[in-house]
Scaffold this motif. Sequence first.
Motif, PDB file in Angstrom:
ATOM      1  N   HIS A 121       0.812  -1.213   0.000  1.00  0.00           N
ATOM      2  CA  HIS A 121       0.000   0.000   0.000  1.00  0.00           C
ATOM      3  C   HIS A 121       0.847   1.265   0.000  1.00  0.00           C
ATOM      4  O   HIS A 121       0.462   2.278  -0.571  1.00  0.00           O
ATOM      5  CB  HIS A 121      -0.945  -0.004   1.204  1.00  0.00           C
ATOM      6  CG  HIS A 121      -2.272  -0.607   0.880  1.00  0.00           C
ATOM      7  ND1 HIS A 121      -3.405   0.147   0.752  1.00  0.00           N
ATOM      8  CD2 HIS A 121      -2.615  -1.872   0.602  1.00  0.00           C
ATOM      9  CE1 HIS A 121      -4.403  -0.655   0.424  1.00  0.00           C
ATOM     10  NE2 HIS A 121      -3.958  -1.888   0.336  1.00  0.00           N
TER      11      HIS A 121
ATOM     12  N   GLU B 279     -10.275  -3.028  -6.029  1.00  0.00           N
ATOM     13  CA  GLU B 279     -11.061  -2.399  -4.960  1.00  0.00           C
ATOM     14  C   GLU B 279     -10.174  -1.533  -4.071  1.00  0.00           C
ATOM     15  O   GLU B 279     -10.556  -0.433  -3.670  1.00  0.00           O
ATOM     16  CB  GLU B 279     -11.762  -3.477  -4.104  1.00  0.00           C
ATOM     17  CG  GLU B 279     -12.911  -4.150  -4.847  1.00  0.00           C
ATOM     18  CD  GLU B 279     -13.442  -5.374  -4.099  1.00  0.00           C
ATOM     19  OE1 GLU B 279     -13.246  -5.450  -2.869  1.00  0.00           O
ATOM     20  OE2 GLU B 279     -14.032  -6.245  -4.762  1.00  0.00           O
ATOM     21  N   ASP B 280      -8.981  -2.048  -3.780  1.00  0.00           N
ATOM     22  CA  ASP B 280      -8.044  -1.257  -2.969  1.00  0.00           C
ATOM     23  C   ASP B 280      -7.669   0.042  -3.677  1.00  0.00           C
ATOM     24  O   ASP B 280      -7.583   1.098  -3.056  1.00  0.00           O
ATOM     25  CB  ASP B 280      -6.759  -2.061  -2.699  1.00  0.00           C
ATOM     26  CG  ASP B 280      -6.989  -3.125  -1.652  1.00  0.00           C
ATOM     27  OD1 ASP B 280      -8.161  -3.458  -1.409  1.00  0.00           O
ATOM     28  OD2 ASP B 280      -5.994  -3.614  -1.082  1.00  0.00           O
TER      29      ASP B 280
ATOM     30  N   GLU C  94      -9.455   1.607  -5.835  1.00  0.00           N
ATOM     31  CA  GLU C  94     -10.624   2.493  -5.870  1.00  0.00           C
ATOM     32  C   GLU C  94     -10.807   3.244  -4.555  1.00  0.00           C
ATOM     33  O   GLU C  94     -11.321   4.354  -4.537  1.00  0.00           O
ATOM     34  CB  GLU C  94     -11.890   1.680  -6.213  1.00  0.00           C
ATOM     35  CG  GLU C  94     -11.951   1.319  -7.696  1.00  0.00           C
ATOM     36  CD  GLU C  94     -13.050   0.313  -8.031  1.00  0.00           C
ATOM     37  OE1 GLU C  94     -13.521  -0.381  -7.105  1.00  0.00           O
ATOM     38  OE2 GLU C  94     -13.411   0.219  -9.217  1.00  0.00           O
ATOM     39  N   LYS C  95     -10.359   2.596  -3.451  1.00  0.00           N
ATOM     40  CA  LYS C  95     -10.451   3.274  -2.155  1.00  0.00           C
ATOM     41  C   LYS C  95      -9.434   4.412  -2.067  1.00  0.00           C
ATOM     42  O   LYS C  95      -9.659   5.416  -1.420  1.00  0.00           O
ATOM     43  CB  LYS C  95     -10.173   2.284  -1.019  1.00  0.00           C
ATOM     44  CG  LYS C  95     -11.378   1.432  -0.662  1.00  0.00           C
ATOM     45  CD  LYS C  95     -11.026   0.459   0.460  1.00  0.00           C
ATOM     46  CE  LYS C  95     -11.778  -0.839   0.283  1.00  0.00           C
ATOM     47  NZ  LYS C  95     -11.060  -1.993   0.818  1.00  0.00           N
ATOM     48  N   GLU C  96      -8.321   4.206  -2.702  1.00  0.00           N
ATOM     49  CA  GLU C  96      -7.198   5.137  -2.561  1.00  0.00           C
ATOM     50  C   GLU C  96      -7.262   6.308  -3.542  1.00  0.00           C
ATOM     51  O   GLU C  96      -6.785   7.390  -3.266  1.00  0.00           O
ATOM     52  CB  GLU C  96      -5.894   4.364  -2.791  1.00  0.00           C
ATOM     53  CG  GLU C  96      -4.719   4.923  -2.068  1.00  0.00           C
ATOM     54  CD  GLU C  96      -4.526   4.225  -0.718  1.00  0.00           C
ATOM     55  OE1 GLU C  96      -3.602   4.586  -0.022  1.00  0.00           O
ATOM     56  OE2 GLU C  96      -5.313   3.298  -0.375  1.00  0.00           O
TER      57      GLU C  96
ATOM     58  N   HIS D  64      -9.327   8.626  -6.801  1.00  0.00           N
ATOM     59  CA  HIS D  64     -10.590   9.036  -7.415  1.00  0.00           C
ATOM     60  C   HIS D  64     -10.767   8.279  -8.730  1.00  0.00           C
ATOM     61  O   HIS D  64      -9.774   7.904  -9.357  1.00  0.00           O
ATOM     62  CB  HIS D  64     -10.589  10.537  -7.701  1.00  0.00           C
ATOM     63  CG  HIS D  64     -10.456  11.358  -6.463  1.00  0.00           C
ATOM     64  ND1 HIS D  64     -11.411  11.362  -5.470  1.00  0.00           N
ATOM     65  CD2 HIS D  64      -9.473  12.186  -6.044  1.00  0.00           C
ATOM     66  CE1 HIS D  64     -11.021  12.168  -4.506  1.00  0.00           C
ATOM     67  NE2 HIS D  64      -9.838  12.677  -4.818  1.00  0.00           N
TER      68      HIS D  64
END
Lengths: 342, 212
Positions: free
Chosen positions: B85, B114-115, B117-119, B121
């Motif tokens: 990350h 998905e990870d 997309e969280k981090e 835009h």
Amino acid sequence: MDPAERAQAARARVPRIDPYGFERPEDFDYEAYEEFFSTYLVILTKRAIKWSKLLKGSDRIRKSLTVKRYVRKGIPLEHRARVWMAMSGAQAQMDQNPGYYRRLLEGECSPSLEEAIRTDLNRTFPDNVRFRKTSEPCLQKTLYNVLLAYGLHNQGVGYCQGMNFIAGYLILITKNEEESFWLLDALVGRILPDYYSPAMLGLKTDQEVLAELVRMKLPAVAALMDGHGVLWTLLVSRWFICLFVDILPVETVLRIWDCLFNEGSKIIFRVALTLIKQHQEFILEAKSVPDICDKFKQITKGDFVTECHTFMQKIFSEPGSLSMTTITRLRESCRATLLTQG
Amino acid sequence: MAQAAGLSQISTTSGQPYVSKLVLLGSSSVGKTSLVLRYMKQDFSNVLPTVGCAFFTKVVDMGSSSLKLEIWDTAGQEKYHSVCHLYFRGANAALLVYDITRKDSFHKAQQWLEDLEKEFHPGEVVVMLVGNKTDLGEEREVTFQEGKEFAESKNLLFMETSAKLNYQVSEVFSTVAQELLQRAGDRGSSSQEGEAVVLNQEPAARHSQCCP
């Protein structure tokens, strides 16, 4: 002889495969190695005689200042396994738990653990003849057993990439499966902080500790890193996780491990700081992040690290004082910061 | 995710190539490092598992313009997830690599998305889904169609590759580079506009460009 002929002659004299079974890399400097080795051989012989006297007549090795001095000057290969076992407490554990290792392997299986380990078997030391599928005996099976037993023994850690390299070296030195298991337990379970646990908090902490030590001792390098926003983890995570395996030359790694088993994990900081300090000017020439990464790769190569005896002297002089109190304090504060960052 | 790029990290001064950061993500042993080494060195060998992260740079020549890729190759093992990350920061592009002979690695690639997309835009990062090891077609568990459909549903670029046989490896990197340049062009750097890349294409049409 012209230089090309000298290089050719050295190439003909130095075996293509080193004493541990590793093929020498394509760009190996045979001539420089031969020159180094001729002086190192004298040291090795002298140390071998000293160690034989030290070990004669006593089957137990007690930690003492003499032993510490001896270890820093290198444990002869023929005694290395035995001394590592004694110093690290691995021998005591093995003696207190007879049959434990076998029972682990005969006990309940764990398909996901087995799969994770199997994925890396072919990828551990493909350049070592003893780890080839075709070699007899093939150390891949031994490696599999040691890693599997360890994953079952320490289920909080299981198997973490990097442990394959460490176990591989232990097997090459001890030539004994059970001893390798107990030495791995000494390293992962006691000597190193939690580098291999799921959150790898110990690794993240020690990377920050190194950053702090560089800030204290080599502020210009720290400023360069800050200026480019370089993450220390990018540069040094492998140093910690692999304990310099596949980063520094084999003989140098073994000399470092001699001290690691006796003096503990702060040796890693000594090695890291020495590498950085020795090449400070070189590192400071970097103009970009790729430059910095490249320089950090280059400082782990060449005569400075190949000449392991001098290198080991330097790690105890170059970084200056490095007390365990300092390390413990830094570890506590860095860990606390990491935990608040989530 | 492939539309409306805001490549704030891409910077250039006249005469200097664009610099973009590309991260490779995916399960252990899907071939991330092999793809990079094939691309960088035209070599395929038994590579060691990546511990932590490895870093490479390469200038991609795109005819009238060029792009300097900083390639961050990460460890695949689940253990290293939290460490990986750290490498996301400032990424302009990501390759989500899976092994076409392992369904679990395909699912893992979706988790990586998905990870991401969280981090980030939507549209902030160019993402390509890469199904590697087409040389092992007989053991295939993920069909080409499955990969393509998932990529289309999420607006990702998509390609299948074989690092071993050198099939479509350089195409992966050049397609991503082209997309990065195009987005930089879209943002209004006038000197880039209309050069080397085709503007105003639907994402689906771009997929067909890079698929066999």
